[in-house]
Design an enzyme around this catalytic site. Structure first.
Site, PDB file in Angstrom:
ATOM      1  N   ARG A  51     -22.390 -14.195  -5.126  1.00  0.00           N
ATOM      2  CA  ARG A  51     -23.196 -15.140  -5.901  1.00  0.00           C
ATOM      3  C   ARG A  51     -22.941 -16.561  -5.404  1.00  0.00           C
ATOM      4  O   ARG A  51     -21.939 -16.850  -4.752  1.00  0.00           O
ATOM      5  CB  ARG A  51     -22.863 -15.061  -7.395  1.00  0.00           C
ATOM      6  N   HIS A  58     -15.254 -24.447 -12.253  1.00  0.00           N
ATOM      7  CA  HIS A  58     -13.927 -24.440 -12.882  1.00  0.00           C
ATOM      8  C   HIS A  58     -14.000 -24.668 -14.389  1.00  0.00           C
ATOM      9  O   HIS A  58     -13.182 -25.388 -14.950  1.00  0.00           O
ATOM     10  CB  HIS A  58     -13.018 -25.500 -12.236  1.00  0.00           C
ATOM     11  N   ASP A  60     -15.437 -21.799 -16.339  1.00  0.00           N
ATOM     12  CA  ASP A  60     -15.592 -20.476 -16.979  1.00  0.00           C
ATOM     13  C   ASP A  60     -14.288 -20.054 -17.648  1.00  0.00           C
ATOM     14  O   ASP A  60     -14.289 -19.538 -18.766  1.00  0.00           O
ATOM     15  CB  ASP A  60     -16.109 -19.402 -16.011  1.00  0.00           C
ATOM     16  N   ASP A 204     -18.151 -14.617 -11.980  1.00  0.00           N
ATOM     17  CA  ASP A 204     -18.584 -13.909 -10.774  1.00  0.00           C
ATOM     18  C   ASP A 204     -19.000 -12.487 -11.086  1.00  0.00           C
ATOM     19  O   ASP A 204     -20.003 -11.985 -10.584  1.00  0.00           O
ATOM     20  CB  ASP A 204     -17.448 -13.871  -9.745  1.00  0.00           C
ATOM     21  N   LYS A 248      -8.029 -17.563  -2.214  1.00  0.00           N
ATOM     22  CA  LYS A 248      -7.587 -17.895  -3.574  1.00  0.00           C
ATOM     23  C   LYS A 248      -6.328 -17.170  -3.996  1.00  0.00           C
ATOM     24  O   LYS A 248      -5.450 -17.754  -4.619  1.00  0.00           O
ATOM     25  CB  LYS A 248      -8.684 -17.546  -4.567  1.00  0.00           C
ATOM     26  N   TYR A 256      -5.803 -22.614  -7.522  1.00  0.00           N
ATOM     27  CA  TYR A 256      -6.572 -22.072  -8.657  1.00  0.00           C
ATOM     28  C   TYR A 256      -5.729 -21.872  -9.919  1.00  0.00           C
ATOM     29  O   TYR A 256      -6.037 -22.411 -10.986  1.00  0.00           O
ATOM     30  CB  TYR A 256      -7.234 -20.758  -8.236  1.00  0.00           C
TER      31      TYR A 256
HETATM   32  P1  NG1 Z   1     -14.842 -18.024  -6.221  1.00  0.00           P
HETATM   33  O1  NG1 Z   1     -14.023 -19.001  -5.489  1.00  0.00           O
HETATM   34  O2  NG1 Z   1     -16.259 -18.068  -5.821  1.00  0.00           O
HETATM   35  O3  NG1 Z   1     -14.324 -16.641  -6.171  1.00  0.00           O
HETATM   36  C1  NG1 Z   1     -13.654 -18.772  -8.524  1.00  0.00           C
HETATM   37  C2  NG1 Z   1     -13.485 -17.900  -9.755  1.00  0.00           C
HETATM   38  C3  NG1 Z   1     -14.601 -18.166 -10.786  1.00  0.00           C
HETATM   39  C4  NG1 Z   1     -14.686 -19.647 -11.103  1.00  0.00           C
HETATM   40  C5  NG1 Z   1     -14.783 -20.444  -9.784  1.00  0.00           C
HETATM   41  C6  NG1 Z   1     -14.750 -21.934 -10.002  1.00  0.00           C
HETATM   42  C7  NG1 Z   1     -12.463 -15.785  -9.088  1.00  0.00           C
HETATM   43  C8  NG1 Z   1     -12.686 -14.356  -8.794  1.00  0.00           C
HETATM   44  N1  NG1 Z   1     -13.540 -16.501  -9.387  1.00  0.00           N
HETATM   45  O4  NG1 Z   1     -14.816 -18.414  -7.818  1.00  0.00           O
HETATM   46  O5  NG1 Z   1     -14.339 -17.417 -11.962  1.00  0.00           O
HETATM   47  O6  NG1 Z   1     -13.611 -20.079 -11.888  1.00  0.00           O
HETATM   48  O7  NG1 Z   1     -13.718 -20.132  -8.891  1.00  0.00           O
HETATM   49  O8  NG1 Z   1     -15.814 -22.344 -10.781  1.00  0.00           O
HETATM   50  O9  NG1 Z   1     -11.346 -16.245  -9.067  1.00  0.00           O
END
Ligand code: NG1
Length: 494
Positions: A51, A58, A60, A204, A248, A256
């Site tokens: 997606r 940041h 959710d 996500d 991450k 994160y």
């Molecule tokens: P990404 O980096 O696209 O996986 C992560 C978090 C989301 C949200 C965003 C920041 C995971 C799996 N997903 O997304 O829930 O917090 O960062 O908006 O860690």
């Protein structure tokens, strides 16, 4: 709708539309790899997409709604019930080597050893735990054979991890005859993904499961639900990958998961400053929870311009970092006690001795307003140009806030974004967690080809020259996407 059952299709066209022929070739490759490895055909295929988040970064995990759309890139899982182990293979075997796990749903995910198979185990555990939580009898765990293939760039902020977790969960459910709603799958896969060590929110998985062709979604949480957002006619979102890999799970303690801790500590300190007891302050987890406390004290003139929450943060939290000792004195607890039993947070505490609270809270409270504002612009009457420039401005503001207050941009993302803007993006921002990964830019439909050429020239040409990427692979690194279909079980005769 969250209460709808998960999509089950019997043709590739229902998912891939115009791109069905390319999809067919890919599924045939997956089937061949499966047959070669396991000596039989798969029982079924499942798939779930990556997606792009259009706005709401940041927030959710703080309980606030976000506005993503599903992409056409996805992870496909071919699955068969056989044997007495979970054998997880990938078409790209040299990059993602075969893994074998026990069928015990209670097994631990080994976060100390990051490996791609962990995402499968997380999903597997999630399915059984969800059934146990519902109090329904779970089927007997059985051996599974799986062949995976993903087209979502990894470490790019496009949720390759949610794509594999959701596709894996659908595969496990399907072969065990477990039928659940989209909302249930979105909820439990979000929890399950935390087994790999990132305390992520639920955006996500929700969009990966609930995405729909042509429609972006405003996703709200607790419980998870999604409402349609119709993007303005002629608005196209172009995703570009800075190619700075943001892993991450591996960088969680400094990026994160540290932000998740900072937001919780900010909520606790704010609650205290608003007159709550230390006990109450310690029990607060998210910035959303303290909204009512703030509203009660900051209605009236103070709330007039920037909103009550922002006024409260400006007044009650100090600039710069809070040390561990300072937060512990304020909350009257050792942070390691506050987080007892929370392994991810304890790893964060071990790696840090100070926490930014004010800037993080300022970002969250401003960003959560931009999400409904974006939706309202999309839903408003009025000419497309005005709508586009309002949407672009919101995206630019969101980026500035991520960079300056949330500190989640990177040198490469800044360089790419500048090129995007110079190439004519109406708005452009980092998307996903940041610290590398992708940008998303709003571009007029008629300008897309020219825009992509300019960005290739301005950002990617140098990387091609340096031998970091192949010219022929550029279409993977910069592409326009319309909102695509969400996760599904595919009963195919290939
Ligand atoms: P990404 O980096 O696209 O996986 C992560 C978090 C989301 C949200 C965003 C920041 C995971 C799996 N997903 O997304 O829930 O917090 O960062 O908006 O860690």
């Amino acid at each position: 709708m969250a209460s709808d059952p998960v999509n089950v299709f019997d043709s590739l066209a229902e998912v891939y539309g115009d791109a069905v022929e390319t999809a067919r070739g890919r599924y045939e490759t997956i089937k061949s790899a499966f047959v070669e490895r396991f000596g039989a055909s798969p029982d079924a295929y499942t798939r779930s997409p990556g997606r792009v988040n259009l706005i709401g970064e940041h927030i959710d995990y703080e309980g606030y709604g976000v506005l993503p759309m599903a992409l056409a890139v996805d992870t496909v899982v071919a699955v068969r019930k056989a044997g007495d182990q979970l054998i997880v293979c990938n078409v790209e075997a040299s990059k993602y080597p075969e893994k074998a796990f026990s069928i015990d749903p209670a097994q631990e995910v080994d976060v100390g050893k990051h490996n791609w198979g962990n995402y499968f185990v997380a999903a597997y555990k999630g399915v059984f735990e969800h059934l146990a939580g519902k109090g329904v009898p779970a089927p007997a765990p059985a051996g599974l054979q799986l062949m995976v293939h993903g087209t979502v760039p990894t470490g790019g902020g496009l949720s390759s991890s949610a794509a594999i977790v959701c596709a894996a969960a659908l595969a496990v459910m399907h072969v065990h005859g477990i039928e659940l709603t989209k909302g249930e799958v979105a909820e439990f896969t979000a929890k399950a993904e935390r087994y790999v060590g990132v305390t992520s929110g639920g955006m996500d998985q929700a969009i990966s499961i609930m995405g729909m062709p042509g429609i972006a979604k405003l996703v709200d949480f607790n419980p998870v639900r999604a409402s349609d957002v119709h993007l303005p006619e002629g608005a196209v979102f172009v995703v570009a990958n800075s190619l700075a890999i943001s892993n991450k799970a591996e960088s969680a303690v400094k990026h994160y998961n540290l932000r998740v801790v900072e937001c919780r500590l900010a909520s606790g300190v704010l609650a205290l400053m608003l007159g709550e007891s230390k006990d109450t302050a310690r029990s607060i987890i998210t910035l959303k929870e303290i909204e009512p406390l703030i509203e009660a004290k900051y209605s009236g003139p103070k709330a007039s311009t920037s909103g009550a929450q922002i006024a409260a943060v400006q007044e009650l939290l100090h600039d710069g970092a809070y040390t561990t000792t300072e937060v512990e004195e304020l909350l009257g607890v050792k942070l390691t006690d506050l987080y007892e039993g929370n392994a991810s947070a304890l790893r964060v505490l071990a790696a840090n001795d100070s926490y930014e609270l004010k800037n993080r809270a300022l970002h969250v409270y401003a960003e959560k307003e931009r999400v409904p504002a974006f939706r309202d612009v999309c839903n408003s009457e009025g000419d497309v140009e005005t709508k586009m420039s309002k949407l672009g401005a919101l995206m630019d503001e969101s980026h500035a806030s991520c960079r300056d207050l949330y500190d989640c941009s990177s040198v490469e993302l800044e360089a790419l974004r500048q090129v995007n803007k110079a190439a004519g993006a109406i708005g452009s921002r980092l998307t996903g967690a940041g610290w590398g990964g992708c940008t998303v830019s709003l571009v007029r439909e008629g300008d897309v080809d020219g825009f992509i050429e300019k960005v290739k020239e301005g950002y990617f040409k140098g990387l091609v020259k340096a031998g970091r990427i192949q010219e022929e692979a550029l279409a993977e690194h910069i592409f326009a996407s319309k909102p695509a279909s969400g996760g599904a079980v595919l009963k195919l005769k290939l």
